[in-house]
Design a protein around this motif. Structure first.
Motif, PDB file in Angstrom:
ATOM      1  N   UNK A   1       0.837  -1.196   0.000  1.00 35.51           N
ATOM      2  CA  UNK A   1       0.000   0.000   0.000  1.00 35.51           C
ATOM      3  C   UNK A   1       0.867   1.240   0.000  1.00 35.51           C
ATOM      4  N   UNK A   2       0.682   2.094  -0.997  1.00 37.79           N
ATOM      5  CA  UNK A   2       1.346   3.398  -1.069  1.00 37.79           C
ATOM      6  C   UNK A   2       0.575   4.313  -0.117  1.00 37.79           C
ATOM      7  N   UNK A   3       1.215   4.773   0.964  1.00 39.72           N
ATOM      8  CA  UNK A   3       0.513   5.566   1.969  1.00 39.72           C
ATOM      9  C   UNK A   3       0.259   7.006   1.517  1.00 39.72           C
ATOM     10  N   UNK A   4       0.853   7.439   0.403  1.00 40.16           N
ATOM     11  CA  UNK A   4       0.574   8.775  -0.127  1.00 40.16           C
ATOM     12  C   UNK A   4      -0.673   8.747  -0.999  1.00 40.16           C
ATOM     13  N   UNK A   5      -0.716   7.840  -1.965  1.00 44.79           N
ATOM     14  CA  UNK A   5      -1.846   7.780  -2.902  1.00 44.79           C
ATOM     15  C   UNK A   5      -2.990   6.899  -2.399  1.00 44.79           C
ATOM     16  N   UNK A   6      -2.696   5.991  -1.456  1.00 51.61           N
ATOM     17  CA  UNK A   6      -3.702   5.053  -0.982  1.00 51.61           C
ATOM     18  C   UNK A   6      -3.874   3.843  -1.883  1.00 51.61           C
ATOM     19  N   UNK A   7      -3.121   3.775  -2.991  1.00 53.42           N
ATOM     20  CA  UNK A   7      -3.233   2.636  -3.907  1.00 53.42           C
ATOM     21  C   UNK A   7      -2.658   1.381  -3.266  1.00 53.42           C
ATOM     22  N   UNK A   8      -3.340   0.269  -3.529  1.00 50.81           N
ATOM     23  CA  UNK A   8      -2.940  -1.030  -2.995  1.00 50.81           C
ATOM     24  C   UNK A   8      -2.875  -2.043  -4.123  1.00 50.81           C
ATOM     25  N   UNK A   9      -1.906  -2.940  -4.038  1.00 50.96           N
ATOM     26  CA  UNK A   9      -1.812  -4.052  -4.983  1.00 50.96           C
ATOM     27  C   UNK A   9      -1.428  -5.304  -4.202  1.00 50.96           C
ATOM     28  N   UNK A  10      -1.857  -6.462  -4.708  1.00 48.64           N
ATOM     29  CA  UNK A  10      -1.567  -7.726  -4.038  1.00 48.64           C
ATOM     30  C   UNK A  10      -1.277  -8.803  -5.071  1.00 48.64           C
ATOM     31  N   UNK A  11      -0.451  -9.761  -4.670  1.00 50.26           N
ATOM     32  CA  UNK A  11      -0.149 -10.908  -5.511  1.00 50.26           C
ATOM     33  C   UNK A  11      -0.078 -12.142  -4.620  1.00 50.26           C
ATOM     34  N   UNK A  12      -0.662 -13.250  -5.089  1.00 44.30           N
ATOM     35  CA  UNK A  12      -0.695 -14.490  -4.303  1.00 44.30           C
ATOM     36  C   UNK A  12      -0.106 -15.655  -5.091  1.00 44.30           C
TER      37      UNK A  12
END
Length: 108
Positions: free
Chosen positions: A73-84
């Protein structure tokens, strides 16, 4: 655990969560049984905008199948990405080892 983060501007604070969820024999998982570790940092991305991370996470895991998830999670933009990925923990005489699970019938 080695992973790479892309398009994270240099200087941005970010969080990384590593989650390991045991899977039942039928492949289903349960959030309440997950082991989680949270790391915070500040991006030192290179000219190409990528950040390479190497983390050591120790947890006593019994033999079995697991879903391994990394969430950033980028704490500036709020964007989140995940990989499993699915992994197998196999017994070993002097400890355990974790290997990526291969779907049945692949590579055989």
């Amino acid at each position: 655990v080695y992973y790479e983060i892309y398009n994270l501007p240099s200087g941005n604070p970010y969080d990384t969560e590593i989650s390991i969820q045991p899977l039942d024999d039928d492949g289903s998982d349960s959030e309440d049984r997950a082991v989680r570790a949270l790391f915070s940092g500040e991006s030192e991305s290179g000219a190409d905008g990528s950040v390479a991370e190497l983390r050591r996470v120790e947890s006593a895991l019994p033999k079995g199948s697991y879903r391994f998830t990394i969430t950033v999670t980028d704490r500036v933009s709020g964007q989140t990405t995940a990989s499993s990925r699915l992994v197998q923990v196999r017994g070993w005489r002097i400890g355990t080892t974790m290997v990526r699970a291969m779907p049945r019938g692949v590579g055989r």
